[in-house]
Design an enzyme around this catalytic site. Structure first.
Site, PDB file in Angstrom:
ATOM      1  CD  GLU A 170      -3.139   0.851   1.968  1.00  0.00           C
ATOM      2  OE1 GLU A 170      -3.498  -0.344   2.082  1.00  0.00           O
ATOM      3  OE2 GLU A 170      -3.846   1.804   2.339  1.00  0.00           O
ATOM      4  CD  GLU A 294      -7.714   6.254   5.921  1.00  0.00           C
ATOM      5  OE1 GLU A 294      -6.955   5.296   5.736  1.00  0.00           O
ATOM      6  OE2 GLU A 294      -7.529   7.386   5.428  1.00  0.00           O
ATOM      7  CG  ASP A 368      -3.017  10.870   5.184  1.00  0.00           C
ATOM      8  OD1 ASP A 368      -2.032  10.348   5.723  1.00  0.00           O
ATOM      9  OD2 ASP A 368      -3.731  10.302   4.347  1.00  0.00           O
ATOM     10  CD  GLU A 396      -0.759   8.167   0.849  1.00  0.00           C
ATOM     11  OE1 GLU A 396      -0.212   7.826   1.908  1.00  0.00           O
ATOM     12  OE2 GLU A 396      -1.995   8.154   0.697  1.00  0.00           O
TER      13      GLU A 396
END
Ligand code: BDP
EC number: 3.2.1.131
Length: 701
Positions: A170, A294, A368, A396
């Site tokens: 991920e 989440e 985040d 990310e």
């Protein structure tokens, strides 16, 4: 003459055969190429004629072997490992010495004269000292009068791998997972050991091998065998293994009807599971948990609190000295609420309710892992609960493995932020190293950027981020610049002008990225690719998973009002911090749109209006990628050709994409600002419609 020429040709081809032709980046900062300067090489060699190791400890053995490997490369000769100096002076002595008062458990001390003694209170301390000694040589420092003492400031220094059973990662951008679950435990990929070496060399002592969005399979007997095999490889490098756990595992693999943390059967299931794990892995580190976040299940599904959930696991691990790392990354699907406030609101009331072996892991910022975030307001506000800090090394939101972003300045910005909880100087670093509130347990985690790519991190320069995380986890007072320089010397080149150039590129790269990506405190954690620009995105399964939720562009202005007239998230900080950010007139520009909805025509402290300042940053940011390219071209002669080409190619893509980002933002925001692109910047040579289409193509691809 003919013979001289022949001799020369022969000599050069021989030299060539000895050195690796091309550097594929696999060796990271542990390259240990022969030191060019013959007199320095000779001086080092004179001080290190042998290595004394008088112990069977696997960790000390690692230390001796690592020294030998490093010296073989740097000095071009094999330095023998002997059991005793036999009366001879000189040589490197490795020694565990519990009586050293200035050291903590994993600290080291290095002294020269007459021998070079590398000591630690524990074997791990000696191992870290051995790597520090090698680093000293790799960075060309004298060793005649060594008097180094260093202690890690934080106890648990770990990588978090977001790796899945199927080999996917991920948010991983450097290939697939390093862990070949389908081959384990029978086959041990030699790469596991190299991974451990790299981590130990920068002081990392823990690794969570699986994704926080965890599969319960990791707790099955089948997988525990595999995990144990990895633990065996990591142990001689002082690295403990941890697992992310799926909270309802007692139901999914245990056959129970509930996973309620107050249910006795559930408690027993976890206690039994802990016993099973410790039988296989006696030094198992503990559990990392993402719960009620989440969509992940958790204790709240049973009307219990995060503390109830964490404490149940903590009790199961306590007899074995394991710890629970409970993540504070939570937010509800409420479009009216401010996600910024969610973690603080849920966790602050729980302060003091956690078992002693629980640590609450908090992301550096409240949202985040954005390119720039203010520090999370939780830091400093839970004095009775050890707080760990979570950074994201994998990029990310930082252009994946394509864009150059050196992250030490991001890490430092958070660590050096002042919470003011105990007056001026109450930095986040002091919260998490335990010195502010005397936390008995301290931890820091980095979400790993490693993968199966031969060079580990995809972008060759992203290795510096793994390196910087480890170095700062050990000592958060190191500067971003010192770390960049050190890494460059160990990894790319020791030629001073090129070291300077690369260091400068690294140091400027983050600000360049912020400028074309999210300047002035914009953020963009919307769903989708996390890579392509989509500031127009306004539809999703959750309102806080849209772009418009974050930037709030409208005809009056831009930015998220978090003052009393808005969500009042600022109230979560100490008054001294509020004071810095509360007033749009004085709020530092990098944080402006994090806290204020600013009118387009508002004059900022830079002297420009908001619109002009935004354009200036988007354009100069994108242009600066050209500067990065020019800098890189200058180091060509001093870096390995394969690495050079690899980085040059990525920079070219970055250049193209920076313009893409710039165009998307300015064309989209222009619809609200209704102003022309200010001079001297040229208006984008595509339309908003065209950018939207190009993003669509990207997303489909
Ligand atoms: C977000 C990622 C998501 C992670 C989550 C987390 O997009 O993949 O699972 O953070 O940290 O940044 O749990």
């Amino acid at each position: 003459m003919k013979y001289t020429l022949l001799f020369f040709v022969l000599l050069t081809s021989l030299c060539h055969a000895g050195a690796p032709d091309r550097d594929d980046g696999y060796r990271l900062w542990l390259k240990y190429d022969l030191i060019n300067d013959a007199s320095r090489r000779a001086a080092y060699a004179r001080s290190a004629p042998f290595i004394v190791l008088n112990s069977n400890s696997p960790v000390l053995k690692t230390a001796a072997e690592e020294l030998q490997t490093g010296l073989r490369g740097l000095l071009g000769k094999t330095v023998p490992i002997v059991a005793s100096a036999g009366g001879k002076t000189g040589g490197i002595i490795l020694k565990t010495d519990t009586s050293l008062p200035q050291l903590n458990d994993e600290g080291y001390q290095i002294r020269s004269q007459p021998n070079i003694t590398i000591s630690g209170k524990t074997d791990a301390g000696v191992l870290y000292g051995a790597f520090a000694f090698l680093r000293h040589l790799q960075t060309g420092q004298p060793i005649g009068n060594l008097a180094l003492t260093s202690n890690p400031k934080i106890r648990v220094r770990m990588l978090n791998h977001w790796d899945n059973t199927d080999g996917s990662i991920e948010r991983g951008y450097a290939g697939s997972s390093l862990w070949k679950w389908y081959e384990l435990p029978e086959r041990i990929d030699p790469r596991y050991r190299d991974y451990a070496r790299a981590n130990a060399s920068i002081g990392i002592n823990g690794t969570v091998v699986n994704n926080v969005n965890a599969s319960s399979r990791f707790l099955t007997a089948e997988y525990l065998e595999k995990v144990a095999a990895l633990a065996n490889v990591f142990r001689p490098y002082g690295i403990k293994i941890y697992l992310s756990v799926y909270f309802p595992a007692p139901k999914t693999i245990g056959g129970l009807k509930t996973a309620d943390p107050l249910d006795p059967e559930v408690n027993k299931w976890w206690a039994d599971k802990a016993n099973e794990i410790y039988k296989l892995i006696p030094d198992f580190g503990g559990f990392l948990v993402k719960a009620n976040s989440e969509g992940q299940p958790g204790p709240q599904d049973y009307n219990r609190t995060h503390a109830d959930g964490a404490n149940m696991l903590a009790k199961a691990l306590a007899p074995h000295k394991g710890i629970v790392i409970w993540r504070a990354f939570v937010y509800k699907a409420d479009g009216k609420a401010d996600r910024f406030k969610a973690a603080y609101d849920e966790f602050k009331p729980l302060d003091g309710q956690f078992e002693k072996n629980v640590i609450v892991q908090v992301k550096n910022g409240p949202i985040d892992f954005q390119p720039r975030e203010p520090f999370s307001p939780i830091f400093g506000m839970m004095p009775q609960t050890p707080l760990g800090l979570e950074f994201q090394i994998t990029q990310e939101y930082l252009g994946f493995a394509t864009h150059l972003v050196y992250e030490a300045p991001i890490f430092k910005e958070c660590l050096d932020s002042d919470t003011y909880v105990k007056g001026k100087g109450s930095t986040v670093a002091k919260v998490i190293d335990g010195s502010l509130h005397n936390y008995p347990l301290t931890a820091i985690a980095g979400v790993a950027n490693t993968g199966s790519d031969r060079n580990w991190t995809g972008h060759p320069l992203a290795q510096a981020n793994w390196y910087a995380f480890g170095r700062l986890a050990w000592d958060h007072t190191l500067s971003s610049e010192a770390i960049a320089r050190e890494w460059t010397q160990m990894t790319l080149t020791t030629e001073p002008p090129s070291v300077k150039t690369v260091t400068e590129m690294l140091l400027k790269s983050r600000e360049i990225y912020v400028n074309y990506n999210t300047p002035l405190g914009l953020s963009r954690p919307w769903t989708g690719a996390h890579f392509a620009p989509e500031p127009w995105q306004n539809r999703s399964s959750r309102p806080d998973w849209t772009a418009v939720y974050y930037h709030r562009a409208d005809s009056t202005g831009l930015g998220f009002d978090r003052t009393t007239s808005g969500s009042n998230a600022l109230a979560q900080y100490r008054p001294e911090v509020q004071q810095q950010w509360n007033n749009p007139e004085t709020c530092p520009l990098p944080y402006l749109l994090w806290f204020h909805h600013v009118p387009w025509a508002k004059k900022l402290s830079s002297g420009r209006t908001l619109w002009d300042e935004l354009c200036t940053r988007f354009y100069t940011g994108a242009d600066s990628v050209g500067w990065l390219q020019k800098q890189w071209a200058q180091v060509k002669k001093d870096v390995d050709p394969e690495t050079f080409d690899n980085v040059a190619g990525r920079l070219a893509t970055q250049q193209k994409e920076a313009i893409w980002w710039r165009d998307a933002w300015v064309l989209y925001l222009q619809e609200f600002a209704r102003q022309p692109i200010p001079k001297p910047f040229k208006k984008p040579d595509r339309t908003l419609k065209e950018v939207k289409e190009s993003v669509q193509v990207y997303l489909v691809r």
